[in-house]
Design a protein around this motif. Structure first.
Motif, PDB file in Angstrom:
ATOM      1  N   PRO A  68     -44.131  32.420 -20.426  1.00 23.44           N
ATOM      2  CA  PRO A  68     -43.579  33.651 -19.802  1.00 23.44           C
ATOM      3  C   PRO A  68     -42.507  33.386 -18.798  1.00 23.44           C
ATOM      4  O   PRO A  68     -42.924  32.649 -17.777  1.00 23.44           O
ATOM      5  CB  PRO A  68     -44.507  34.416 -19.320  1.00 23.44           C
ATOM      6  CG  PRO A  68     -45.536  33.388 -19.047  1.00 23.44           C
ATOM      7  CD  PRO A  68     -45.576  32.071 -19.926  1.00 23.44           C
ATOM      8  N   THR A  72     -38.397  37.197 -20.271  1.00 23.52           N
ATOM      9  CA  THR A  72     -38.378  36.969 -21.707  1.00 23.52           C
ATOM     10  C   THR A  72     -39.671  35.864 -21.614  1.00 23.52           C
ATOM     11  O   THR A  72     -40.363  35.711 -20.808  1.00 23.52           O
ATOM     12  CB  THR A  72     -37.294  36.197 -22.032  1.00 23.52           C
ATOM     13  OG1 THR A  72     -37.253  35.840 -23.534  1.00 23.52           O
ATOM     14  CG2 THR A  72     -37.059  34.820 -21.422  1.00 23.52           C
ATOM     15  N   TYR A 119     -50.617  38.438 -22.962  1.00 26.23           N
ATOM     16  CA  TYR A 119     -49.477  39.438 -23.353  1.00 26.23           C
ATOM     17  C   TYR A 119     -50.381  40.536 -23.973  1.00 26.23           C
ATOM     18  O   TYR A 119     -49.863  42.035 -23.444  1.00 26.23           O
ATOM     19  CB  TYR A 119     -48.590  38.920 -24.500  1.00 26.23           C
ATOM     20  CG  TYR A 119     -48.029  37.393 -24.170  1.00 26.23           C
ATOM     21  CD1 TYR A 119     -46.882  37.645 -23.261  1.00 26.23           C
ATOM     22  CD2 TYR A 119     -48.723  36.142 -24.535  1.00 26.23           C
ATOM     23  CE1 TYR A 119     -46.263  36.368 -22.808  1.00 26.23           C
ATOM     24  CE2 TYR A 119     -48.160  35.061 -24.209  1.00 26.23           C
ATOM     25  CZ  TYR A 119     -46.995  35.032 -23.330  1.00 26.23           C
ATOM     26  OH  TYR A 119     -46.450  34.038 -22.730  1.00 26.23           O
ATOM     27  N   TYR A 125     -45.714  43.729 -20.736  1.00 25.55           N
ATOM     28  CA  TYR A 125     -45.037  43.447 -22.219  1.00 25.55           C
ATOM     29  C   TYR A 125     -45.299  44.797 -23.217  1.00 25.55           C
ATOM     30  O   TYR A 125     -44.305  44.696 -24.169  1.00 25.55           O
ATOM     31  CB  TYR A 125     -45.710  42.527 -22.715  1.00 25.55           C
ATOM     32  CG  TYR A 125     -45.402  41.040 -21.824  1.00 25.55           C
ATOM     33  CD1 TYR A 125     -44.308  40.462 -21.869  1.00 25.55           C
ATOM     34  CD2 TYR A 125     -46.554  40.777 -21.091  1.00 25.55           C
ATOM     35  CE1 TYR A 125     -44.194  39.392 -21.153  1.00 25.55           C
ATOM     36  CE2 TYR A 125     -46.228  39.560 -20.198  1.00 25.55           C
ATOM     37  CZ  TYR A 125     -45.180  38.839 -20.175  1.00 25.55           C
ATOM     38  OH  TYR A 125     -45.028  37.975 -19.439  1.00 25.55           O
ATOM     39  N   PHE A 139     -45.790  46.228 -28.390  1.00 22.70           N
ATOM     40  CA  PHE A 139     -45.084  45.504 -27.672  1.00 22.70           C
ATOM     41  C   PHE A 139     -43.719  46.382 -27.400  1.00 22.70           C
ATOM     42  O   PHE A 139     -43.271  47.308 -28.321  1.00 22.70           O
ATOM     43  CB  PHE A 139     -44.476  44.052 -27.815  1.00 22.70           C
ATOM     44  CG  PHE A 139     -45.507  43.048 -27.630  1.00 22.70           C
ATOM     45  CD1 PHE A 139     -46.012  42.676 -26.569  1.00 22.70           C
ATOM     46  CD2 PHE A 139     -46.126  42.884 -28.872  1.00 22.70           C
ATOM     47  CE1 PHE A 139     -46.755  41.861 -26.317  1.00 22.70           C
ATOM     48  CE2 PHE A 139     -47.299  41.803 -28.887  1.00 22.70           C
ATOM     49  CZ  PHE A 139     -47.619  41.223 -27.716  1.00 22.70           C
ATOM     50  N   LYS A 142     -37.899  44.964 -26.019  1.00 28.52           N
ATOM     51  CA  LYS A 142     -37.358  43.695 -25.779  1.00 28.52           C
ATOM     52  C   LYS A 142     -38.338  42.571 -26.101  1.00 28.52           C
ATOM     53  O   LYS A 142     -37.976  41.369 -26.161  1.00 28.52           O
ATOM     54  CB  LYS A 142     -36.912  43.352 -24.125  1.00 28.52           C
ATOM     55  CG  LYS A 142     -38.139  43.762 -23.254  1.00 28.52           C
ATOM     56  CD  LYS A 142     -37.718  43.907 -21.969  1.00 28.52           C
ATOM     57  CE  LYS A 142     -36.911  42.403 -21.557  1.00 28.52           C
ATOM     58  NZ  LYS A 142     -36.676  42.511 -19.978  1.00 28.52           N
ATOM     59  N   TYR A 143     -39.731  43.070 -26.185  1.00 23.76           N
ATOM     60  CA  TYR A 143     -40.607  41.906 -26.631  1.00 23.76           C
ATOM     61  C   TYR A 143     -41.321  42.211 -28.038  1.00 23.76           C
ATOM     62  O   TYR A 143     -42.245  41.804 -28.281  1.00 23.76           O
ATOM     63  CB  TYR A 143     -41.916  42.054 -25.695  1.00 23.76           C
ATOM     64  CG  TYR A 143     -41.468  41.625 -24.370  1.00 23.76           C
ATOM     65  CD1 TYR A 143     -41.083  40.647 -23.797  1.00 23.76           C
ATOM     66  CD2 TYR A 143     -41.315  42.661 -23.171  1.00 23.76           C
ATOM     67  CE1 TYR A 143     -40.698  40.048 -22.459  1.00 23.76           C
ATOM     68  CE2 TYR A 143     -41.038  42.250 -21.812  1.00 23.76           C
ATOM     69  CZ  TYR A 143     -40.814  40.932 -21.750  1.00 23.76           C
ATOM     70  OH  TYR A 143     -40.390  40.622 -20.234  1.00 23.76           O
ATOM     71  N   MET A 146     -42.643  39.445 -30.561  1.00 20.80           N
ATOM     72  CA  MET A 146     -43.957  39.013 -30.551  1.00 20.80           C
ATOM     73  C   MET A 146     -44.627  39.560 -31.316  1.00 20.80           C
ATOM     74  O   MET A 146     -45.861  39.062 -31.770  1.00 20.80           O
ATOM     75  CB  MET A 146     -44.419  38.997 -28.929  1.00 20.80           C
ATOM     76  CG  MET A 146     -43.647  38.548 -27.988  1.00 20.80           C
ATOM     77  SD  MET A 146     -44.189  38.527 -26.279  1.00 20.80           S
ATOM     78  CE  MET A 146     -45.448  37.348 -26.153  1.00 20.80           C
TER      79      MET A 146
END
Length: 252
Positions: A68, A72, A119, A125, A139, A142-143, A146
């Motif tokens: 991490p 990002t 996460y 997140y 999430f 932007k995540y 994942m």
């Protein structure tokens, strides 16, 4: 004094000659990765893929490393590494799972579902969303990558699973989630892992996998017995020579 030195040196020579090859702890590729990442405060290492080469009799692992950063998460798939039969056997049920994580500088080497240690449940997140009476992890945009990385589209993380892990397993024992239709929710034999069709292991047939499991179980057992036997002999010889050296100097 001279007698004591003579007895000690003689005993030491005998010990080294009798032991054969010295017994050393063989570091795994994961140990080496952990060392390379020592400057990182947080990271996760996932057993991304595994395989067995019949022609060379080699057991192989491939890992995914997650680190991490401020805005990002860096994700990298490692090259293939050759591992010992004992290490392969240790993690034969852990494909697709985190096998090492480091959170706030503290290492955890108990297998866990991917993302559970850093996460999932982390409001940086994402957040828990209620659907049809259950709470699931989602999430932020932007995540969102994942969700795909952790295969959460087909195997969502329920809050009850996460709470069970954090309250009853974290840092003390491996967690494979609930059992459904005789299968764990996570791990090598789970549907979660078998949906990852692009991996070398999942492209193999069931006969090959069963053969490898049987082979590595026997091989690892022999290796473990040989290692323990050599370590025991080395330890007893060291104790014996040490005792004689002390005895030789007692009456000087």
């Amino acid at each position: 004094m001279k007698l004591m030195k003579y007895v000690f040196i003689t005993g030491l020579i005998f010990m080294l000659a009798g032991c054969g090859s010295p017994v050393r702890y063989q570091k795994s590729p994961v140990d080496k990765l952990v060392k390379q990442l020592s400057n990182e405060r947080d990271f996760s290492i996932i057993l991304y893929d595994m395989n067995y080469n019949e022609s060379s009799n080699d057991y192989n692992h491939q890992y995914q490393v997650l680190i991490p950063k401020e805005d990002t998460v860096l994700a990298e798939i490692t090259p293939w590494y050759t591992v010992s039969d004992m290490f392969f056997q240790k993690h034969v049920d852990n494909m697709g799972m985190e096998i090492v994580s480091k959170i706030d500088g503290k290492l955890n080497k108990k297998a866990a579902p991917p993302g559970y240690n850093h996460y999932v449940g982390n409001e940086r997140y994402g957040r828990w969303e209620n659907r049809n009476g259950n709470s699931f992890w989602e999430f932020y945009g932007k995540y969102a990558f994942m969700s795909s990385m952790f295969n959460m589209m087909s195997h969502p993380v329920q809050r009850s699973y996460y709470n069970d892990y954090r309250n009853n397993y974290y840092g003390s024992r491996s967690y494979y989630g609930p059992t459904r239709n005789g299968r764990n929710y996570y791990g090598t034999k789970s549907r979660y892992n078998q949906n990852r069709q692009s991996t070398a292991w999942n492209r193999k047939g069931s006969t090959f996998k069963s053969k490898v499991r049987s082979r590595v179980k026997q091989s690892a057992s022999r290796s473990r017995s040989a290692f323990n036997s050599r370590r025991s002999r080395g330890s007893s010889r060291y104790s014996s020579s040490s005792y004689r050296s002390r005895g030789g100097g007692f009456g000087k």
